[in-house]
Design a protein around this motif. Structure first.
Motif, PDB file in Angstrom:
ATOM      1  N   LEU A 120       0.458   5.586   0.788  1.00 32.89           N
ATOM      2  CA  LEU A 120      -0.409   6.628   1.330  1.00 32.89           C
ATOM      3  C   LEU A 120       0.253   7.990   1.157  1.00 32.89           C
ATOM      4  O   LEU A 120       1.423   8.162   1.489  1.00 32.89           O
ATOM      5  N   SER A 121      -0.512   8.914   0.622  1.00 32.84           N
ATOM      6  CA  SER A 121      -0.092  10.308   0.549  1.00 32.84           C
ATOM      7  C   SER A 121      -1.262  11.128   1.061  1.00 32.84           C
ATOM      8  O   SER A 121      -2.283  11.254   0.390  1.00 32.84           O
ATOM      9  N   SER A 122      -1.112  11.637   2.276  1.00 37.01           N
ATOM     10  CA  SER A 122      -2.218  12.331   2.917  1.00 37.01           C
ATOM     11  C   SER A 122      -1.892  13.805   3.106  1.00 37.01           C
ATOM     12  O   SER A 122      -0.919  14.149   3.769  1.00 37.01           O
ATOM     13  N   GLU A 130       0.847  -1.193   0.000  1.00 42.33           N
ATOM     14  CA  GLU A 130       0.000   0.000   0.000  1.00 42.33           C
ATOM     15  C   GLU A 130       0.878   1.237   0.000  1.00 42.33           C
ATOM     16  O   GLU A 130       1.995   1.211   0.507  1.00 42.33           O
ATOM     17  N   LEU A 178      -2.401   1.212   6.069  1.00 43.07           N
ATOM     18  CA  LEU A 178      -1.748   2.510   6.194  1.00 43.07           C
ATOM     19  C   LEU A 178      -2.668   3.599   6.717  1.00 43.07           C
ATOM     20  O   LEU A 178      -2.210   4.539   7.360  1.00 43.07           O
ATOM     21  N   THR A 179      -3.963   3.495   6.469  1.00 41.69           N
ATOM     22  CA  THR A 179      -4.850   4.527   6.980  1.00 41.69           C
ATOM     23  C   THR A 179      -4.912   4.502   8.506  1.00 41.69           C
ATOM     24  O   THR A 179      -5.204   5.519   9.118  1.00 41.69           O
ATOM     25  N   ASP A 219       1.997  14.974   0.358  1.00 39.67           N
ATOM     26  CA  ASP A 219       1.838  14.505   1.735  1.00 39.67           C
ATOM     27  C   ASP A 219       1.950  15.660   2.719  1.00 39.67           C
ATOM     28  O   ASP A 219       2.577  16.691   2.434  1.00 39.67           O
ATOM     29  N   GLU A 225      -6.432   9.071  -0.206  1.00 35.80           N
ATOM     30  CA  GLU A 225      -5.169   8.923   0.524  1.00 35.80           C
ATOM     31  C   GLU A 225      -4.379   7.694   0.073  1.00 35.80           C
ATOM     32  O   GLU A 225      -3.170   7.760  -0.081  1.00 35.80           O
ATOM     33  N   LEU A 226      -5.065   6.584  -0.090  1.00 36.67           N
ATOM     34  CA  LEU A 226      -4.403   5.379  -0.582  1.00 36.67           C
ATOM     35  C   LEU A 226      -4.308   5.485  -2.095  1.00 36.67           C
ATOM     36  O   LEU A 226      -5.308   5.702  -2.777  1.00 36.67           O
ATOM     37  N   ALA A 266     -10.757  10.550   6.989  1.00 37.15           N
ATOM     38  CA  ALA A 266      -9.680  10.451   6.002  1.00 37.15           C
ATOM     39  C   ALA A 266      -9.988  11.328   4.794  1.00 37.15           C
ATOM     40  O   ALA A 266     -11.146  11.477   4.403  1.00 37.15           O
ATOM     41  N   ARG A 312      -0.718   5.459   9.478  1.00 35.26           N
ATOM     42  CA  ARG A 312      -0.262   6.725   8.908  1.00 35.26           C
ATOM     43  C   ARG A 312       1.199   6.691   8.453  1.00 35.26           C
ATOM     44  O   ARG A 312       1.925   7.655   8.600  1.00 35.26           O
ATOM     45  N   ASN A 316       3.755   6.060   4.992  1.00 35.51           N
ATOM     46  CA  ASN A 316       3.609   6.290   3.553  1.00 35.51           C
ATOM     47  C   ASN A 316       3.673   5.009   2.728  1.00 35.51           C
ATOM     48  O   ASN A 316       2.988   4.899   1.723  1.00 35.51           O
TER      49      ASN A 316
END
Length: 157
Positions: free
Chosen positions: A8-10, A6, A73-74, A46, A30-31, A26, A77, A79
């Motif tokens: 993630l860029s939040s 996975e 990852l959610t 991010d 994000e994913l 969320a 948190r 990446n």
């Protein structure tokens, strides 16, 4: 074989206030299937991208093997979630990942310690269970792209 499970860029922080209050919702998207990394800056888009206080820790990596089934990852948190790479053992090393678009070198600076939020997002006891297995904080040394799927990796000390 190693893989990127996975990404993630939040753009926003979700863990604000007390864990008992729960995380903020969320952000949509994000994913992602790929992330763009910039040397010295982090993951484009991010929340930590380009922030001076996070430049040596702007990319976080965790091993799927460290997480309970169903956690992703959610919840933690980070990446990048990988499988088949013991990232918690790499502090002080250089990890190079290549998912097909060229190598991206990451200097593994320090452990990414879990926090009390893990009990709220994963479940009771997760915070203690993740001690020593919360992933790593890295400084990106190259510009590049990483994608979900098989990944070639090397480690140099």
């Amino acid at each position: 074989m190693a893989e990127i499970v996975e990404l993630l860029s939040s753009p926003s922080h979700r863990y604000v206030g007390r864990p008992a209050d729960g995380p903020l919702p969320a952000s949509a998207g994000e994913l992602v299937g790929e992330i763009r990394i910039r040397a010295g800056l982090g993951v484009v888009g991010d929340r930590y991208f380009g922030r001076p206080a996070h430049r040596e820790a702007s990319v976080t990596v965790i091993a799927r093997e460290s997480l309970p089934d169903g956690a992703g990852l959610t919840q933690v948190r980070r990446n990048i979630m990988v499988a088949g790479i013991a990232v918690d053992e790499l502090v002080g090393a250089e990890l190079t990942l290549d998912s097909g678009d060229g190598p991206v070198r990451l200097r593994v600076r320090r452990a990414a310690h879990p926090c009390a939020w893990m009990d709220a997002t994963i479940g009771p006891g997760a915070w203690k269970a993740l001690r020593g297995k919360g992933g790593v904080r890295c400084e990106p040394l190259d510009d590049g792209v990483l994608r979900v799927g098989p990944v070639a990796f090397t480690v140099s000390r």
